[in-house]
Write a protein that holds these residues in place. Structure first.
Motif, short mmCIF file in Angstrom:
data_model
loop_
_atom_site.label_atom_id
_atom_site.label_comp_id
_atom_site.label_asym_id
_atom_site.label_seq_id
_atom_site.Cartn_x
_atom_site.Cartn_y
_atom_site.Cartn_z
N UNK A 106 0.78 -1.09 -0.11
CA UNK A 106 -0.14 -0.13 0.08
C UNK A 106 0.94 1.22 0.03
N UNK A 107 0.52 1.98 -0.78
CA UNK A 107 1.40 3.35 -1.01
C UNK A 107 0.44 4.53 -1.04
N UNK A 108 0.65 5.49 -0.29
CA UNK A 108 -0.39 6.68 0.24
C UNK A 108 -0.02 7.62 -0.89
N UNK A 109 -1.03 8.82 -0.78
CA UNK A 109 -0.94 9.96 -1.75
C UNK A 109 0.39 10.58 -1.47
N UNK A 110 0.79 11.34 -2.85
CA UNK A 110 2.02 12.11 -2.90
C UNK A 110 3.24 11.56 -2.43
N UNK A 111 3.40 10.11 -2.44
CA UNK A 111 4.62 9.65 -2.21
C UNK A 111 5.50 9.54 -3.30
N UNK A 112 6.77 9.60 -3.29
CA UNK A 112 7.85 9.56 -4.19
C UNK A 112 8.84 8.24 -3.99
N UNK A 113 8.65 7.26 -4.89
CA UNK A 113 9.64 6.33 -5.15
C UNK A 113 10.79 6.52 -5.90
N UNK A 114 11.92 6.34 -5.25
CA UNK A 114 13.01 6.53 -6.07
C UNK A 114 13.46 5.28 -6.82
N UNK B 292 5.16 11.22 5.83
CA UNK B 292 5.86 12.45 5.87
C UNK B 292 7.42 12.28 5.80
N UNK B 293 7.85 11.17 6.03
CA UNK B 293 9.33 10.81 6.32
C UNK B 293 10.13 10.64 5.22
N UNK B 294 11.37 11.12 5.03
CA UNK B 294 12.37 10.85 3.87
C UNK B 294 13.25 9.67 4.37
N UNK B 295 13.10 8.65 3.38
CA UNK B 295 14.23 7.47 3.94
C UNK B 295 14.98 6.80 2.80
N UNK B 296 16.17 5.99 2.77
CA UNK B 296 16.63 5.65 1.84
C UNK B 296 17.71 4.71 2.34
N UNK C 128 15.67 6.47 8.30
CA UNK C 128 14.94 7.77 8.27
C UNK C 128 15.75 8.83 8.44
N UNK C 129 15.78 10.02 7.42
CA UNK C 129 16.72 10.97 7.30
C UNK C 129 16.10 12.21 7.75
N UNK C 130 14.97 12.35 8.46
CA UNK C 130 14.11 13.32 8.57
C UNK C 130 12.71 13.56 7.87
N UNK C 131 12.18 14.58 7.84
CA UNK C 131 10.85 14.80 7.01
C UNK C 131 10.98 15.12 5.75
N UNK C 132 9.90 14.83 4.95
CA UNK C 132 9.93 15.60 3.60
C UNK C 132 9.71 17.08 3.55
N UNK C 133 10.36 17.82 4.31
CA UNK C 133 10.02 19.27 4.21
C UNK C 133 9.78 19.87 3.19
N UNK C 134 10.67 19.73 1.89
CA UNK C 134 10.39 20.60 0.67
C UNK C 134 9.41 19.88 -0.04
N UNK C 135 9.14 18.70 0.13
CA UNK C 135 7.91 18.13 -0.73
C UNK C 135 6.60 18.86 -0.08
N UNK C 136 6.73 19.06 1.33
CA UNK C 136 5.46 19.45 1.92
C UNK C 136 5.20 20.98 1.85
N UNK D 118 1.83 24.97 5.75
CA UNK D 118 2.13 26.18 6.24
C UNK D 118 3.13 25.69 7.43
N UNK D 119 4.15 26.80 8.05
CA UNK D 119 5.08 26.51 9.10
C UNK D 119 4.62 25.82 10.23
N UNK D 120 3.42 26.15 10.63
CA UNK D 120 2.69 25.60 11.79
C UNK D 120 2.54 23.98 11.58
N UNK D 121 2.08 23.44 10.28
CA UNK D 121 1.81 22.24 10.09
C UNK D 121 3.14 21.57 10.12
N UNK D 122 4.21 22.19 9.41
CA UNK D 122 5.57 21.53 9.30
C UNK D 122 6.23 21.33 10.62
#
Length: 262
Positions: free
Chosen positions: A142-150, A180-184, A190-198, A204-208
């Motif tokens: 199962x893959x959710x919305x707005x996911x990027x798979x390298x 929301x995570x960035x992984x590789x 896990x290397x953090x959240x997908x901040x740029x994609x968000x 907005x800043x509060x959601x991030x």
């Protein structure tokens, strides 16, 4: 009338909208339906109980709706469902579902699927996703919305990838990836959240900031998985969107079936 190349073979029982285009040497089976505005390239095979929605672009040499690569499959009337406005590039293979799961392999809307991508039986792919070249999704993924798979990434059967996650090049996914995570990597990290994609999607800043807080609880504060889930469940967003983010994360963690990558 649909624009069908004279060398294409379209079963008379297939349902094609009036403006569908079908390229040379393509084969379309009797249980296939294709919606308005869709264009099918040359040398494609579309078979099985396959529904393709509106305004899809399917490039040459794709195989859609073939029997699943599952030894348990015994010819049950399972299906493949593809939504609207998807781009599916060369040599992609999307298989039918199986009776042991939902019975349908499902692709949402507005996905960008690059060459040689494989969707095995019962994959559930959301909308607005990007799957780079040679991404391979095993059965029941199962893959959710707005996911990027390298590119050249593989996702093990039954794994789940949450919405807005980003998987880097050659990711080896054998556990669930939270939203929301960035992984590789291999092993996956896990290397953090997908901040740029968000930000690109209007977060907005509060959601991030709230998503970063959930990341800290899950990965940085030394909590057990159970304690991290409990802490995330008590968070409250500043607005409805923020509350939805918390609910999405909490629900995903509660429903994880293969363990969560940590």
């Amino acid at each position: 009338m649909a624009r069908i190349h004279p060398t294409a073979i379209v079963d008379p029982a297939a349902e094609l909208a009036e403006d569908v285009e079908v390229g040379a040497y393509t084969l379309i089976g009797p249980e296939v339906s294709i919606g308005s505005g869709s264009r099918i390239g040359p040398h494609c095979v579309i078979e099985g109980r396959t529904r393709i929605g509106r305004d899809n672009r399917i490039f040459q040499f794709c195989s859609l709706g073939a029997a699943p690569q599952d030894k348990k499959y015994a010819g049950e009337p399972t299906a493949l469902s593809i939504g609207d406005r998807n781009t599916i590039r060369e040599f992609c293979t999307f298989n039918l579902g199986t009776a042991q799961d939902a019975g349908v392999t499902r692709v949402g809307d507005d996905n960008w699927v690059m060459a040689y991508v494989h969707l095995a039986h019962d994959v559930q792919l959301g909308s607005n996703a990007i799957l780079a070249n040679n991404a391979t999704l095993a059965g029941h993924v199962h893959v959710g919305d707005w996911v990027i798979v390298g590119g050249l990434s593989g996702i093990h059967q039954f794994c789940k990838v949450g919405a807005h996650a980003m998987l880097g090049f050659q990711s080896h996914v054998s556990q669930d990836v939270p939203p929301y995570m960035t992984v590789s990597g291999n092993p996956l990290a896990v290397h953090g959240i997908n901040a740029e994609g968000l930000r690109r999607r209007g977060f907005g800043p509060a959601r991030i900031a709230r998503i970063k807080q959930m990341h800290r609880l899950l990965y940085r504060d030394g909590l057990t998985f159970a304690k991290a889930c409990e802490a995330i469940g008590t968070l409250d967003g500043e607005d409805e969107a923020g509350r939805d983010d918390v609910a999405l994360m909490a629900g995903f963690l509660a429903g994880a079936t293969r363990g969560v990558v940590r």
